[in-house]
Design a protein around this motif. Structure first.
Motif, short mmCIF file in Angstrom:
data_model
loop_
_atom_site.label_atom_id
_atom_site.label_comp_id
_atom_site.label_asym_id
_atom_site.label_seq_id
_atom_site.Cartn_x
_atom_site.Cartn_y
_atom_site.Cartn_z
N ALA A 125 -17.06 0.83 19.92
CA ALA A 125 -15.61 0.65 19.81
C ALA A 125 -14.90 1.17 21.06
CB ALA A 125 -15.09 1.37 18.57
N GLN A 138 -21.57 -7.56 20.49
CA GLN A 138 -20.77 -7.84 19.30
C GLN A 138 -21.38 -8.97 18.48
OE1 GLN A 138 -16.88 -8.47 21.10
NE2 GLN A 138 -16.16 -6.47 20.39
N THR A 145 -26.67 3.90 22.76
CA THR A 145 -25.43 4.66 22.56
C THR A 145 -25.10 5.48 23.81
OG1 THR A 145 -25.85 4.81 20.18
CG2 THR A 145 -24.29 6.39 21.11
N TYR A 184 -23.23 5.06 17.22
CA TYR A 184 -23.26 3.82 17.99
C TYR A 184 -21.98 3.01 17.78
CZ TYR A 184 -24.38 -0.92 19.40
OH TYR A 184 -24.33 -2.17 19.97
N SER A 185 -21.53 2.97 16.54
CA SER A 185 -20.29 2.22 16.24
C SER A 185 -19.10 2.78 16.99
CB SER A 185 -20.01 2.26 14.72
OG SER A 185 -21.01 1.59 14.02
N ARG A 186 -19.01 4.09 17.06
CA ARG A 186 -17.91 4.72 17.81
C ARG A 186 -18.04 4.42 19.31
NH1 ARG A 186 -18.20 8.79 13.70
NH2 ARG A 186 -19.86 9.92 14.78
N LEU A 215 -24.85 -0.33 11.03
CA LEU A 215 -24.78 0.31 12.33
C LEU A 215 -24.66 1.82 12.20
CD1 LEU A 215 -22.34 -2.03 14.29
CD2 LEU A 215 -24.78 -1.80 14.66
N ASP A 216 -25.38 2.53 13.06
CA ASP A 216 -25.26 3.97 13.14
C ASP A 216 -23.82 4.34 13.52
OD1 ASP A 216 -25.41 6.26 15.48
OD2 ASP A 216 -26.58 6.75 13.70
N ALA A 217 -23.29 5.41 12.90
CA ALA A 217 -21.89 5.79 13.11
C ALA A 217 -21.61 6.14 14.57
CB ALA A 217 -21.52 6.97 12.21
#
Length: 396
Positions: A11, A396, A333, A6-8, A2-4
């Motif tokens: 979350a 998820q 994102t 996008y992950s943030r 996962l792209d950072a």
């Protein structure tokens, strides 16, 4: 991997969903189940004071009842309420007994004791009756056939009595102007619900298609992409400032519905239209200072009404979530970040002293109006929380 970014974003979205879900299940549903229904005279209360006591003397709008029936039936179907069936059956019986007219339509306003005091026809109220029938059919399977029969009779009568010669529906008989996009939006929502489960989905799908095309060709300005509220009999914009009104909350709400329809019909144009409506809502309808969506614009995107109300925040949230579902990469994102902003905006309105209630209006002063919580907002809130909860499970 996962792209950072996008992950943030995911979350942060997950955290926002958890906060809203906890508020709904831990505070709002128990409170409104306990005090939102009149167990003496019957029917749902119009408002609950910020001290947690219902407003006993309020007259009761018809639209509140199908909205509350939807809320408790939808929550019950997710196994988060005990005794929900009894509540919605009592509420539905009161709604039918008090508001149903001899011609199959529903009136507008009743007294607290259940006497109709305004039996006038309102297209909006018929749309919400159809919507409540759909949720009851879904949540209480043994009543599905009966609910579908009621819905089909109401739809057929509506078409016979109020169909517009071009498309959509009239506001009254004799002709009453302006014609309005808003009740069509809720009819669209009811049709999208019914077409997925009706024994005969054809009339529901046909009306959904008719309303979607009416929206994309008449409600929405072909140059700016903005959706108007009020129209002449020929579906051209109503004269004067009234015909120029563009509501940010409805840009978001129509975006959510047209995206759903576009997905179901595989019509990329509808999704593009939805994305433009969302863009207008975000760029022109969110106050930088208060960080909330406000009520009104004109068709040149100047502000017509700077007051923020609760419900546009929920529509911003729903549209963000659905567009995130169907997007990829940087665009997903972006929509997740918008959902986080919309969730934070909504939670401002939910920060009452007694958890489970809400404020309705936030003026430019930045101080919420101290007034009872309108029951009609619960439909917006619950629907938006379920939309983001479902989106999170998918992502998820």
């Amino acid at each position: 991997m996962l792209d950072a970014e996008y992950s943030r974003a995911l979350a942060a979205f997950s955290d926002e969903v958890s906060l809203l879900r906890d508020w709904l299940y831990g505070n709002a549903l128990p409170l409104w189940f306990e005090v939102g229904y009149d167990r003496q005279a019957g029917g749902f209360f119009e408002r609950v004071g910020l001290d947690g006591t219902p407003c006993l003397e309020d007259n009761r709008r018809a639209r509140v009842h199908p909205r509350q029936i939807y809320c408790f039936a939808a929550a019950g179907a997710r196994n988060v309420l005990v005794d929900w069936r009894e509540l919605i059956q009592h509420g539905f019986s009161w709604f039918e007994r008090v508001y149903r007219r001899d011609d199959a339509f529903f009136g507008s306003v009743a007294s607290p004791s259940g006497e109709m005091i305004d039996e006038s026809f309102d297209l909006y109220n018929q749309a919400f009756a159809l919507f409540a029938f759909s949720q009851l059919a879904l949540s209480v399977p043994e009543q599905k056939d009966a609910m579908e029969q009621k819905a089909r009779v109401l739809l057929a009568t509506l078409k016979a009595e109020y169909a517009h010669p071009e498309a959509g529906f009239e506001e009254g008989r004799p002709v009453k102007l302006p014609l309005c996009s808003n009740p069509h939006m809720h009819l669209f929502e009811a049709c999208l619900a019914w077409e997925t489960m009706a024994a005969d989905p054809i009339p529901w799908a046909a009306l959904a298609d008719e309303i979607a095309n009416l929206a994309m060709t008449r409600f929405i300005d072909q140059e700016t992409g903005a959706l108007r509220e009020f129209f002449n009999r020929d579906w051209t914009p109503f004269p004067g400032d009234k015909g120029r009104i563009v509501e940010p909350g409805h840009q978001f709400e129509w975006a959510w519905l047209l995206a759903r329809w576009g997905i179901a019909r595989n019509v990329p144009k509808a999704i593009a239209v939805a994305e433009r409506l969302f863009e207008i809502g975000v760029e022109h309808g969110v106050c930088d200072e208060r960080q909330v969506a406000f009520m009104g614009l004109y068709d040149d995107f100047s502000i017509s009404d700077p007051v923020a109300r609760l419900w546009p925040q929920t529509e911003w949230l729903k549209a963000s979530a659905l567009l995130a579902q169907i997007s990829r990469g940087e665009q997903r994102t972006y929509y997740l970040r918008q959902a986080v902003k919309a969730g934070a905006a909504l939670r401002k309105f939910l920060a009452t002293d007694i958890p489970g209630l809400w404020y309705d209006k936030l003026p430019l002063s930045g101080q919420f109006v101290n007034e009872p919580a309108p029951a009609s907002s619960f439909y917006h809130i619950l629907c938006s929380i379920y939309e983001v909860d479902d989106t999170l499970k998918l992502l998820q």
